[in-house]
Design an enzyme around this catalytic site. Structure first.
Site, mmCIF file in Angstrom:
data_model
loop_
_atom_site.group_PDB
_atom_site.id
_atom_site.type_symbol
_atom_site.label_atom_id
_atom_site.label_comp_id
_atom_site.label_asym_id
_atom_site.label_seq_id
_atom_site.Cartn_x
_atom_site.Cartn_y
_atom_site.Cartn_z
ATOM 1 N N ASN A 173 0.871 -1.181 0.000
ATOM 2 C CA ASN A 173 0.000 0.000 0.000
ATOM 3 C C ASN A 173 0.907 1.230 0.000
ATOM 4 O O ASN A 173 1.500 1.575 1.015
ATOM 5 C CB ASN A 173 -0.891 -0.025 1.252
ATOM 6 C CG ASN A 173 -1.721 1.234 1.396
ATOM 7 O OD1 ASN A 173 -1.779 2.055 0.475
ATOM 8 N ND2 ASN A 173 -2.354 1.391 2.551
ATOM 9 N N LYS A 227 0.114 4.236 -0.253
ATOM 10 C CA LYS A 227 -0.524 5.424 0.331
ATOM 11 C C LYS A 227 -0.298 6.623 -0.603
ATOM 12 O O LYS A 227 -0.280 6.444 -1.826
ATOM 13 C CB LYS A 227 -0.020 5.656 1.760
ATOM 14 C CG LYS A 227 -0.177 4.373 2.607
ATOM 15 C CD LYS A 227 0.035 4.558 4.085
ATOM 16 C CE LYS A 227 -0.165 3.222 4.791
ATOM 17 N NZ LYS A 227 -0.012 3.303 6.242
ATOM 18 N N HIS A 270 -9.443 0.989 5.156
ATOM 19 C CA HIS A 270 -8.152 1.241 5.808
ATOM 20 C C HIS A 270 -8.368 2.205 6.979
ATOM 21 O O HIS A 270 -9.168 3.140 6.888
ATOM 22 C CB HIS A 270 -7.148 1.826 4.808
ATOM 23 C CG HIS A 270 -5.750 1.821 5.344
ATOM 24 N ND1 HIS A 270 -5.317 2.745 6.263
ATOM 25 C CD2 HIS A 270 -4.710 0.968 5.135
ATOM 26 C CE1 HIS A 270 -4.064 2.472 6.590
ATOM 27 N NE2 HIS A 270 -3.667 1.406 5.915
ATOM 28 N N GLU A 274 -6.736 4.623 8.047
ATOM 29 C CA GLU A 274 -6.525 6.048 7.748
ATOM 30 C C GLU A 274 -7.781 6.652 7.115
ATOM 31 O O GLU A 274 -8.108 7.808 7.355
ATOM 32 C CB GLU A 274 -5.284 6.206 6.847
ATOM 33 C CG GLU A 274 -4.009 5.980 7.651
ATOM 34 C CD GLU A 274 -2.818 5.462 6.846
ATOM 35 O OE1 GLU A 274 -2.847 5.514 5.603
ATOM 36 O OE2 GLU A 274 -1.858 4.979 7.486
ATOM 37 N N GLU A 297 -4.872 -4.946 10.622
ATOM 38 C CA GLU A 297 -3.835 -3.936 10.824
ATOM 39 C C GLU A 297 -4.099 -3.208 12.132
ATOM 40 O O GLU A 297 -4.897 -2.248 12.160
ATOM 41 C CB GLU A 297 -3.858 -2.916 9.675
ATOM 42 C CG GLU A 297 -3.610 -3.520 8.311
ATOM 43 C CD GLU A 297 -3.140 -2.462 7.320
ATOM 44 O OE1 GLU A 297 -1.998 -2.592 6.840
ATOM 45 O OE2 GLU A 297 -3.877 -1.512 7.047
ATOM 46 N N GLY A 333 2.914 2.330 10.832
ATOM 47 C CA GLY A 333 3.855 3.439 10.695
ATOM 48 C C GLY A 333 4.599 3.795 11.971
ATOM 49 O O GLY A 333 5.212 4.849 12.063
ATOM 50 N N SER A 363 3.893 -2.022 10.228
ATOM 51 C CA SER A 363 5.346 -2.032 10.396
ATOM 52 C C SER A 363 6.006 -3.356 9.993
ATOM 53 O O SER A 363 6.996 -3.760 10.599
ATOM 54 C CB SER A 363 5.728 -1.649 11.831
ATOM 55 O OG SER A 363 5.301 -0.334 12.126
HETATM 56 P P1 13P Z 1 3.335 0.494 7.593
HETATM 57 O O1 13P Z 1 3.837 -0.804 7.012
HETATM 58 O O2 13P Z 1 4.047 1.696 7.065
HETATM 59 O O3 13P Z 1 3.263 0.423 9.075
HETATM 60 O O4 13P Z 1 1.809 0.659 7.061
HETATM 61 C C1 13P Z 1 0.930 -0.389 7.193
HETATM 62 C C2 13P Z 1 -0.299 -0.064 6.450
HETATM 63 O O5 13P Z 1 -1.059 0.810 6.849
HETATM 64 C C3 13P Z 1 -0.564 -0.791 5.207
HETATM 65 O O6 13P Z 1 -1.857 -0.579 4.751
#
Ligand code: 13P
Length: 254
Positions: free
Chosen positions: A9, A11, A98, A100, A171, A177, A216
């Site tokens: 992803n 982003k 997601h 976010e 997740e 992150g 992560s």
């Molecule tokens: P990270 O791997 O940067 O922690 O992000 C995970 C994520 O949100 C994947 O959708």
């Protein structure tokens, strides 16, 4: 047997130059015919055409990070793109729910359920993202939250739309992150619960649905987490922007 899926992803990261370089590195490395895990990338949608051109005839598939909740095809929805448009660009998968988007763009459980159905209705495979906050974990609410997020979708979706199946990505928000991953035991525990929940709807679906871990994931911790029996791959954020890291995770899954 579930073939592991390792999905990147991206982003809101990338540029045309960066996309070209990253995809070139992936394709070159995978030209030895690696096929023990499936690999997918989710670029920002503006780069979809570039990604499709580069990855057609490669083993890597692609998808979008979000679609419009209002209509599966077209309409007066400024700034949105539809599930039908994702299908038109040969996407295999679409991310939905997601954290976010849930936290910042109003993707409630019912919005997520509507998007999930529109994605499936286009013959695409939804990747339903779920996960708890740190506070919810500390209050022992992980199961309740994750079950609510999944049930909101599975209880409402018309089963006939699920011919192509779906993927779940667990997740934990506190691991996204942050550099902190769930331990492999924590991940396995939640993944096993998710599979039991799916089983209530269909035992066939429970056996074939891939449940990815995200938060992560890096080359250095992938082996441990991906070694768990109910972890069928990873949804990778930051580390998917580096070809070497992403490839190492894909090989750890296979
Ligand atoms: P990270 O791997 O940067 O922690 O992000 C995970 C994520 O949100 C994947 O959708």
């Amino acid at each position: 047997m579930r073939k592991p899926l390792v999905a990147g992803n991206w982003k809101m990261h990338g540029s045309r130059a960066m996309v070209a370089e990253l995809l070139d590195a992936l394709i070159t490395d995978l030209s030895d015919g690696f096929d023990t895990s499936e690999i997918a990338v989710f670029p920002p949608s503006l780069y979809l055409s570039q990604v499709r051109d580069a990855l057609t005839d490669s083993p890597v598939v692609w998808g979008v990070q979000n679609i419009c909740s209002k209509d599966g095809l077209s309409g007066a929805y400024t700034g949105e793109l539809s599930a039908g448009m994702a299908a038109d660009f040969s996407c295999t998968y679409v991310l939905v729910g997601h954290s976010e988007r849930r936290a910042m763009y109003g993707d409630t459980d019912s919005v997520v359920a509507a998007k999930f159905a529109l994605i499936a209705n286009q013959g695409l495979v939804p990747v339903l993202c779920v996960g708890e906050t740190l506070k919810e974990r500390e209050q022992n609410e992980t199961s309740t939250v994750v079950s609510r997020q999944i049930s909101a979708v599975l209880d409402s979706v018309d089963g006939s739309l699920l011919k192509n199946g779906y993927v779940i990505a667990y997740e934990p928000i506190w691991a996204i992150g942050t550099g902190v991953t769930a331990t492999s035991q924590q991940a396995q525990e939640v993944h096993a619960e998710i599979r039991k929940l799916i089983e209530k709807h269909s035992s066939d679906m429970a056996a074939r649905t891939r449940i990815l871990y995200g938060g992560s994931v890096k080359a250095s911790n992938a082996m441990d987490i991906l070694g768990q029996s109910d972890v069928d791959g990873a949804l990778v954020g930051g580390a998917s922007l580096k070809a070497e890291e992403f490839l190492a995770i894909s090989r750890a899954a296979g």
